[in-house]
Design a protein around this motif. Sequence first.
Motif, PDB file in Angstrom:
ATOM      1  N   MET A 279      -3.530   3.311   6.138  1.00 54.66           N
ATOM      2  CA  MET A 279      -4.707   3.794   5.421  1.00 54.66           C
ATOM      3  C   MET A 279      -5.590   4.641   6.332  1.00 54.66           C
ATOM      4  O   MET A 279      -6.155   5.649   5.900  1.00 54.66           O
ATOM      5  CB  MET A 279      -5.514   2.619   4.855  1.00 54.66           C
TER       6      MET A 279
ATOM      7  N   TYR B  23       0.835  -1.196   0.000  1.00 54.46           N
ATOM      8  CA  TYR B  23       0.000   0.000   0.000  1.00 54.46           C
ATOM      9  C   TYR B  23       0.873   1.250   0.000  1.00 54.46           C
ATOM     10  O   TYR B  23       0.543   2.260  -0.626  1.00 54.46           O
ATOM     11  CB  TYR B  23      -0.916   0.007   1.227  1.00 54.46           C
TER      12      TYR B  23
ATOM     13  N   GLN C 295      -1.647  -3.839   0.532  1.00 57.61           N
ATOM     14  CA  GLN C 295      -2.892  -3.341  -0.042  1.00 57.61           C
ATOM     15  C   GLN C 295      -4.074  -4.000   0.682  1.00 57.61           C
ATOM     16  O   GLN C 295      -3.974  -5.136   1.136  1.00 57.61           O
ATOM     17  CB  GLN C 295      -2.974  -3.670  -1.531  1.00 57.61           C
TER      18      GLN C 295
END
Length: 500
Positions: free
Chosen positions: A370, A88, A111
């Motif tokens: 994230m 990611y 990810q």
Amino acid sequence: MNIQTERLENHNARFTVTLEPSQLEKAKQQSARKLSQKYNIPGFRKGKAPYGVVQRFFGEPAILEDAIEILGNDVYKQALEESGIEPYAPGQLENFEADPEPKFTFMVPMQPTIDLGGYRSIRQPYSEPTVEDDQVDKAMRQLQEDQALYEESTKPVEMGNRVTMELYAKIVGEEGAEDATAEAEHTHEEGEEHDHEHDHEHAEGEEHDHEHTHAEGEAHDHEHGHDHDHGLGGNEFIHEHSAVMVLRDENEEPAPGFRQAILGAAVDEERTFELTYPEDEKEYEEYAGKKAEFKAKITKIENVTLPSMNDDLAARITEKEEKPLTLLELRMRTRENLQESTKQQAKSNFAGEALDAMVDGATIAFPEEMVEDQTENYLERLDQDFKRQGLTLEDYMRITGKQRDELKKDYREVAIKNLKRALVLREIRQVETIDVPESAIDAEIDKMLLQFGDQAASLRGMLDTPQMRENIKNDLMEQGTLDRVVAIAKGEAPALNAPA
């Protein structure tokens, strides 16, 4: 080279890479040559000093540091390729050991992964909304007020006046985390319902709030040097420098009893009072049953002279149209517009409920990075919102006494919620193969240009650009995916891989 990959519970991967000692020695020789080429070493031309001299001049740690960087980049790339992991964000060197064998340890955020589970079995009850006569009456009154004559008054506030004020409100006894959640939930992210109409002109039958309409000719206070300690000390869910209300029983108010609380106030008078929201979650949502403190400083009082509700008024409202409407025709169109906007709002709410049900049934994993990125995005947008009010995020932090990390903590819960919704929506779009043809983008641009009338042709070039087309495509794809969510929840979706 020996590479071991460990997938961790926090959706990170750990690479442990062990090398031959000779590989490190080779990298150290390269490091020494780079140092000798970059810096002057007494008695030697650049790049000609032997390793031992460079080692004595710069020290072993300096050579080793550069060697680790030389080796680390190549080692990380090989580990990434061999593992098959999609990162990611760039990995970080967690540890390095030189003895007994050179060993690199990298930490890599992966990810996100989404398993939608039985999302296609989700069903939600849906009923078509109806528009009642009182809603049409209210919309017609709003149009009437738009055409009213306003004259400044020196008398105290009374019913029927239009009042401009500085207005602040906060929930009594709360520290602001709930306010952060409410603010963030109204910030557009992929996966959140939003209005994709690009024409924000007020039309007959569209809801608009007179409480936050700025009077014609009034200026906002956008000076960053303005002293904003006149509020309620932060955590306000209302912070308006020029809030405007027309005091009529049928118009909305910030809380029940607000109109009565400001009656009799004079210009420049400031009133502070508390009001309690009724226990009605459907009407008042997160404020139901809570007590709020309000501060209102009156800055202008105006008498309102409403025009008669007749065909002349309807003709004035629609005078720029090809054929002005009669009052009956205007009312009929207002009902149609209300019906359409109510239908769209109901559909948006239904999509949100159905999407949340799909999120609950999905298995979602993502790295902490994230969440960090999501909360940072919220703070950036919050800063932009404050700037439109003449504040900055730094001002807000000073007023509330909060540090940036504390604000991020306030936003964490809603960031995770919206991140999950965005990831599920993205996965549905891929599984359902939602796409947008170029013709749909062209049609949307044409729709956007309608509001510009005769100037549309000259403005097309500003809207029909690669970047704008990409933005429109993303919006239409999101709306298309939400439409599919609605169809699934109603049991009306086409079979997978069938023509839409």
